[in-house]
Enzyme design. Sequence first.
Site, PDB file in Angstrom:
ATOM      1  N   TYR A 192     126.429  33.680   5.000  1.00  0.00           N
ATOM      2  CA  TYR A 192     126.450  34.908   5.788  1.00  0.00           C
ATOM      3  C   TYR A 192     125.383  34.912   6.884  1.00  0.00           C
ATOM      4  O   TYR A 192     125.473  35.712   7.821  1.00  0.00           O
ATOM      5  CB  TYR A 192     126.206  36.135   4.898  1.00  0.00           C
ATOM      6  CG  TYR A 192     127.144  36.318   3.737  1.00  0.00           C
ATOM      7  CD1 TYR A 192     128.308  35.553   3.583  1.00  0.00           C
ATOM      8  CD2 TYR A 192     126.866  37.267   2.764  1.00  0.00           C
ATOM      9  CE1 TYR A 192     129.139  35.731   2.496  1.00  0.00           C
ATOM     10  CE2 TYR A 192     127.700  37.454   1.674  1.00  0.00           C
ATOM     11  CZ  TYR A 192     128.832  36.685   1.539  1.00  0.00           C
ATOM     12  OH  TYR A 192     129.651  36.870   0.462  1.00  0.00           O
ATOM     13  N   HIS A 201     128.502  29.333  -4.662  1.00  0.00           N
ATOM     14  CA  HIS A 201     129.441  30.187  -3.920  1.00  0.00           C
ATOM     15  C   HIS A 201     130.898  29.861  -4.220  1.00  0.00           C
ATOM     16  O   HIS A 201     131.770  30.733  -4.134  1.00  0.00           O
ATOM     17  CB  HIS A 201     129.165  30.049  -2.420  1.00  0.00           C
ATOM     18  CG  HIS A 201     129.601  31.215  -1.605  1.00  0.00           C
ATOM     19  ND1 HIS A 201     129.006  31.558  -0.425  1.00  0.00           N
ATOM     20  CD2 HIS A 201     130.571  32.136  -1.793  1.00  0.00           C
ATOM     21  CE1 HIS A 201     129.586  32.630   0.088  1.00  0.00           C
ATOM     22  NE2 HIS A 201     130.551  32.998  -0.734  1.00  0.00           N
ATOM     23  N   LYS A 257     123.695  33.069  -2.424  1.00  0.00           N
ATOM     24  CA  LYS A 257     124.602  32.025  -2.891  1.00  0.00           C
ATOM     25  C   LYS A 257     124.441  30.761  -2.049  1.00  0.00           C
ATOM     26  O   LYS A 257     124.130  30.845  -0.855  1.00  0.00           O
ATOM     27  CB  LYS A 257     126.071  32.478  -2.771  1.00  0.00           C
ATOM     28  CG  LYS A 257     126.365  33.893  -3.196  1.00  0.00           C
ATOM     29  CD  LYS A 257     127.818  34.253  -2.940  1.00  0.00           C
ATOM     30  CE  LYS A 257     128.057  35.734  -3.003  1.00  0.00           C
ATOM     31  NZ  LYS A 257     127.445  36.496  -1.891  1.00  0.00           N
ATOM     32  N   ASP A 284     124.186  42.087  -1.874  1.00  0.00           N
ATOM     33  CA  ASP A 284     124.794  40.769  -2.065  1.00  0.00           C
ATOM     34  C   ASP A 284     124.880  40.040  -0.733  1.00  0.00           C
ATOM     35  O   ASP A 284     125.636  40.424   0.152  1.00  0.00           O
ATOM     36  CB  ASP A 284     126.192  40.931  -2.670  1.00  0.00           C
ATOM     37  CG  ASP A 284     126.906  39.599  -2.799  1.00  0.00           C
ATOM     38  OD1 ASP A 284     126.500  38.796  -3.655  1.00  0.00           O
ATOM     39  OD2 ASP A 284     127.865  39.356  -2.032  1.00  0.00           O
TER      40      ASP A 284
END
Length: 259
Positions: free
Chosen positions: A35, A93, A60, A30
Site C-alpha cells: 500500500y 500478504h 503485511k 490495517d
Amino acid sequence: MPILGLGVFENDECAPACLAALQCGYRLIDTARYYKNEDQVGKAIRESGIPREEVFVVSKIYHPEHGYESTLAAVEDSLDKFGYEYFDLYLIHSPLSGKETRLETWRALVDAKKAGKIKSIGVSNYSGRHIDEIRDAGYELPSVNQIELHPFCQQRPIVAYCNANGIAVQAYSPLVQGRLNNPVLVDLAQKYGKDVGQIAIRWSLQHGHIPLPKSARPERVLSNSQVFDFEISAEDMARLDALDKGGAGAITWNPVDAP
C-alpha cells in the site's frame, strides 16, 4: 485485538482518514508494504496524541519480497517507515510465492516476533491447506488469517478451518468495494434504519469476523463505525447468508487457491 478496523488500501495519503478513525474510536489500522502508506499510518498515530500501545497496527509483506533474509529486511524497512519499534501484527500478504518460499517467510516472521519487532504473526489469503504447511513444518500457527469476506463471498471452508484452529478471521473488502445495491441489503438497510454499508459490516461482526472497511472520507469512516447500536435478527442473517456465491462472488484477487 479490536473487532473493527480501518483499511487503507489504495490511499496513498491516508493520514487524514487514519486520524479521523482514531478520533471516532477506531483502534485497529490495517496497512501493508504494497500500500506504500505505512509512514502515513505512523504519522496519524503521532498526530492523534493517542499512546502507541492503544492502537493495533497491522502490516503485511507482499510476495515479491518473500524469503527469509528479504523478509527480515522488509520488517526493518516497514518499522523505519512506520516510525515505531514494533507492529502488533504482521502478515504474509498472500501464498503466491510457493510452498518453500512461504515457509522461509514464515520462519523469518517467527524470528522477528522473537526479537520483539512484531507482537503477533499471521497470514492473508491463505486456505486451510496453506496453513497446514505451517503446522506440518512444526511452526506456530498464525494468529490471524485476513481474507476477502462479505455476504457474496463468504469463504466458508476457510472460515470453518480458522474457527476450528483458533485463528481469528479478518475480513477485507467487507463493503464489496461499494457494490451494495443488492435488494436484500437495501431492504434490510430500510428495515433497520441504517445504510447498506452498516448492514454489511454488522453481518460480518455477527459472524465473529473482524471487518476492515476502507474509506478515505472522514464521514464514511465515522458511519462505518456506527454499527454497535443494533442487531440483525437470525432470520435476516439467514437472508444475507443466502447471498453467498462462493469464489464466484469475489471482487478482488482472492488468491486462496494458489498452489
